[in-house]
Write an enzyme that holds these catalytic residues in place. Structure first.
Site, short mmCIF file in Angstrom:
data_model
loop_
_atom_site.label_atom_id
_atom_site.label_comp_id
_atom_site.label_asym_id
_atom_site.label_seq_id
_atom_site.Cartn_x
_atom_site.Cartn_y
_atom_site.Cartn_z
N THR A 59 0.84 -1.21 0.00
CA THR A 59 0.00 0.00 0.00
C THR A 59 0.87 1.25 0.00
O THR A 59 0.60 2.22 -0.70
CB THR A 59 -0.94 -0.02 1.22
OG1 THR A 59 -1.67 -1.24 1.20
CG2 THR A 59 -1.91 1.14 1.18
N ARG A 108 -1.69 4.87 7.77
CA ARG A 108 -2.13 3.51 8.06
C ARG A 108 -1.93 3.31 9.56
O ARG A 108 -0.84 3.59 10.08
CB ARG A 108 -1.27 2.52 7.27
CG ARG A 108 -1.25 1.08 7.81
CD ARG A 108 -2.55 0.34 7.62
NE ARG A 108 -2.93 0.19 6.24
CZ ARG A 108 -2.64 -0.88 5.48
NH1 ARG A 108 -1.96 -1.88 5.97
NH2 ARG A 108 -3.07 -0.93 4.24
N HIS A 153 -10.78 1.07 4.58
CA HIS A 153 -9.62 1.12 3.69
C HIS A 153 -10.16 1.68 2.38
O HIS A 153 -10.35 0.95 1.41
CB HIS A 153 -9.04 -0.29 3.52
CG HIS A 153 -7.69 -0.30 2.87
ND1 HIS A 153 -7.09 0.82 2.33
CD2 HIS A 153 -6.81 -1.32 2.67
CE1 HIS A 153 -5.90 0.49 1.84
NE2 HIS A 153 -5.71 -0.80 2.03
#
Lengths: 446, 317
Positions: free
Chosen positions: B55, B104, B132
């Site tokens: 990510t 995150r 998310h």
């Protein structure tokens, strides 16, 4: 000169004039004369060398909070006996019971004496609670009799409870003859493990691990059976669900020696308050759904709640400036409890607007749960009456004063509260502890 | 639009707008030199409290293709380990005058708290079990690419929904865009309550499979077995794994999605993972385009020009 220095700056005799008196026997117009720590007279048009104006106010027997964290020893950066007592006095409390979940915990005579000594010149009476087990570790009993002889009445392993049924049984049996109260924090560890809020619709939507209502209720269910088995006095900390309170009410009808307390935040806030991830809304037990809030309000209105507590839990700012999941539980509450309860739950006089409780709580029921009912749990001989000869622990409330809850202006060193910014109606004007006005016109004298 | 925190509560229009914008960036990504000057002078920081190389790389690639400067705040070697609060970390970043922070965090809601403390844009790159959003956007984009629209699609989300931020975002994205969602999992892996969720649920994958256009498989972690949520991974695979036999019963046009990384042999059979209908690599490629679109949407046009003007300039640049 020493004699001068020791002369108290408060008057030894004064009259509270112009108020209504509200005590266990009801509500009536009366002035109250206080002399040498006692109530000297109650009646019409009384006079004394000094007058404390109480026009339009309500005088109640001193408020009592059975569940206040004072942060001392071990967490002095968040609170002290003195700062907590000052916040309590400003909130109208004449007596608080200091929780034993300090560091180290209060589990021996030396620690109890330390709290008593610290409280000697505090703004209100500070009674230490002690832990049920040594170090609150849930292994061996604390010296209950020795501590009871020093005046400890409540024993609690706060934050942990007593998961071991055999140990709780022994504590209740051993404590029964001592006249002490064994306090249980009702939370089944295996069901609550990892939980950060109430398990339900909101926790599911927010992706936060939940604590089901049943984590509390299975402990209440089990421990009521132990109360029946032992005959000891069992008191539950901050019960948060409708079913828990129904079980306690049922047990009491069957004659068990059981009491319980409710925390004000469980009446005023539901788990939806966690939707913004504000760590100030993180409590243990967690905030429950709206139905439980309503049930607790109804129980208070019906006089079924033994006592309303602040569950005052001081934290430093950095413990609450973290993600919800990492934040400490609990909030500051002593100073605003009665004002919040008056504003949000009662109908003192005709008003409109605001978030009224579905079932308005009568003023007598509210004050009872804050005054004579918890006072009777500390001392069963306490009469809850404003009468000649009684110790002059008095709270004078102005039910119409309006103000805004600003935690930065509080006396507590801890500022975390989910109620910051609320408009309040009703304020403690004077607090009298043992005949001494420790708060005059909402200003602490100590 | 200042932040992208979650999908819940986003309208179909704003989701559609981001997906249409993503088309433009997918086109840019197909060029020989996939880089435009749209965010030149802007600084994007990634702040990952949980490791997620995929990510993070996706966001950093997206930022760089928009000519933004990136800086990467590595939590494991930072002051956070020394007890710095989330708020102090965030304020430190902001003092460096960054324009966006991509965060995150293992704790649900952390990006919401950051957004309260910071003036810059906050992008949620995954918070706890909660949301998310860019994953949901890239999944929606991948389905839109394949089917033209999500309207009327039937999507099965299979697996550990309880602990899945991907599932929570996707339920809102897919249903807002017109798809029908059925959650397939044992009761222990579902959220405790589905009140307010616009979904159906089933514990019978075999019954659901022939009825769906999309099977969205979630990663199944070994630790769930130790928490007594499933007896064994073997039994999980037997009931909820997309085996070769089960994949054969899918409708012809049905596709398989997975947020990665896959546990081959657990939730998905290795042979199924390599089928043409398994769009995992499309998802990864689209991830960069979607994140470019989101960064562009949040950061461009702050000087008063509109998004379309900016993009025209970007496309010509």
């Amino acid at each position: 000169m020493p004699a001068m220095a020791e002369t108290p700056h408060y008057p030894g005799e004064f009259v509270l004039r112009g108020a209504e008196v509200l005590d266990r026997s009801g509500r009536r117009r009366a002035d109250v004369v206080v002399r040498d720590g006692l109530i000297a007279a109650v009646g019409d048009a009384l006079s004394a060398p000094l007058v404390l104006d109480a026009g339009g106010c309500i005088i109640t027997p001193g408020l009592v909070d059975l569940n206040a964290g004072v942060g001392q020893p071990g967490f002095e950066e968040t609170e002290s006996v003195h700062s907590a007592a000052r916040a309590a006095a400003l909130g109208g409390f004449t007596t608080i019971v200091a929780r034993a979940d300090t560091n180290p915990v209060i589990d021996c005579a030396a620690m109890v004496k330390e709290i008593v000594a610290l409280g000697a010149d505090a703004a209100c009476r500070v009674l230490p609670a002690a832990t049920v087990t040594v170090g609150a570790k849930g292994e061996r009993l604390s010296p209950l009799a020795e501590l009871a002889a020093l005046g400890v009445r409540f024993f609690a392993d706060d934050g942990r409870g007593i998961p071991d049924a055999r140990l709780l049984r022994r504590a209740l049996e051993y404590g029964a003859a001592l006249g002490v109260v064994i306090v249980q924090f009702a939370e089944e560890p295996s069901l609550a493990a990892g939980g950060e809020m109430h398990e339900g619709m909101w926790s599911s939507l927010l992706g936060i691990a939940g604590i089901p209502s049943e984590a509390e209720e299975v402990v209440v269910m089990r421990d009521l059976a132990l109360a029946r088995l032992t005959g000891g006095h069992l008191h539950f900390r901050t019960l948060s669900t409708a079913a828990s309170w129904a079980m306690v009410a049922g047990a009491r009808r069957r004659g068990l020696q059981v009491s319980a307390e409710a925390a004000l935040h469980h009446l005023l806030l539901s788990d939806s308050a966690c939707a913004e991830f504000d760590p100030a809304t993180k409590f243990r037990p967690p905030l429950r759904p709206e139905d439980d809030c309503r049930a607790l309000q109804a129980a208070l209105a019906a006089g079924e709640i033994d006592c309303l507590v602040s569950d005052h839990t001081p934290h430093s700012v950095q413990d609450k400036e973290v993600p919800f999941g990492e934040a400490a539980v609990g909030a500051s509450g002593l100073e605003w409890l009665v004002a919040l309860a008056l504003s949000e739950l009662t109908l003192v006089d005709a008003r409109d607007g605001g978030d009224r409780a579905a079932i308005p709580v009568g003023l007598a029921e509210l004050i009872g749960a804050l005054s004579w009912k918890p006072a009777a749990l500390i001392d069963p001989a306490h009469r809850g009456l404003i009468e000649r000869g009684a110790v002059a622990d008095l709270t004078v409330i102005d039910p119409t004063a309006t103000w805004v809850l600003d935690p930065r202006l509080g006396a507590s060193r801890s500022r975390s509260t989910p109620f910051a910014g609320r408009a309040l109606r009703g304020r403690v004007r004077h607090t009298i502890v043992r005949g001494v006005p420790v708060v005059i016109d909402a200003v602490a004298e100590r | 639009m200042k932040h992208l925190l979650g999908i819940a509560g986003m309208s179909r229009e704003s989701l559609d707008e981001l997906l249409v914008l993503t088309d433009s960036f997918a086109e840019i990504n197909a060029r020989a030199i996939p880089k435009v000057p749209a965010l030149r002078g802007k600084t994007v920081a990634t702040l990952f409290f949980e490791d997620s190389t995929r990510t993070r790389l996706s966001f950093e690639t997206a930022a760089k293709r928009l000519s933004a400067d990136t800086l990467s705040f590595s939590v494991s070697s930072s002051s956070v380990k020394k007890g710095e609060s989330l708020r102090d970390t965030a304020l430190t970043l902001e003092a460096m005058r960054i324009d966006a922070v991509v965060v995150r965090h293992g704790s649900s809601g952390a990006p919401w708290q950051l957004a309260r403390w910071l003036d810059c844009s906050v992008l949620n790159a995954g918070d706890g079990w909660h949301e998310h959003p860019t994953q949901a956007l890239l999944d929606a984009f991948t389905l839109r690419q394949r089917f033209g629209s999500l309207d009327g699609l039937r999507v099965a989300i299979v697996g550990d929904i309880k602990h899945s931020r991907v599932a929570r975002s996707n339920v809102w994205a897919f249903t807002a865009l017109g798809a029908e969602v059925v959650l397939v999992a044992p009761r222990t892996l579902l959220p405790p309550s589905l009140e307010g969720w616009p979904v159906q649920m089933s514990e019978d994958l075999d019954a659901v499979l022939p009825t769906v256009d999309v099977v969205y498989l979630l990663r199944m972690q070994l630790e769930r077995q130790n928490e007594a949520l499933v007896p064994t991974l073997r039994e999980y695979t037997a009931r909820f794994g997309l085996t070769v036999d089960r994949a054969a019963r899918l409708a012809d046009r049905a596709v398989v999605l997975h947020p990665g990384p896959m546990n081959r042999g657990v939730e998905i059979a290795p042979e199924v993972a390599d089928l043409e209908r398994c769009l995992v690599l499309d998802q990864v490629a689209n991830g960069v385009s979607v994140r470019m679109a989101v960064l562009f949407k949040l950061l461009a046009g702050a000087d008063g020009s509109t998004a379309s003007e900016e993009l025209d300039r970007a496309g010509n640049g």
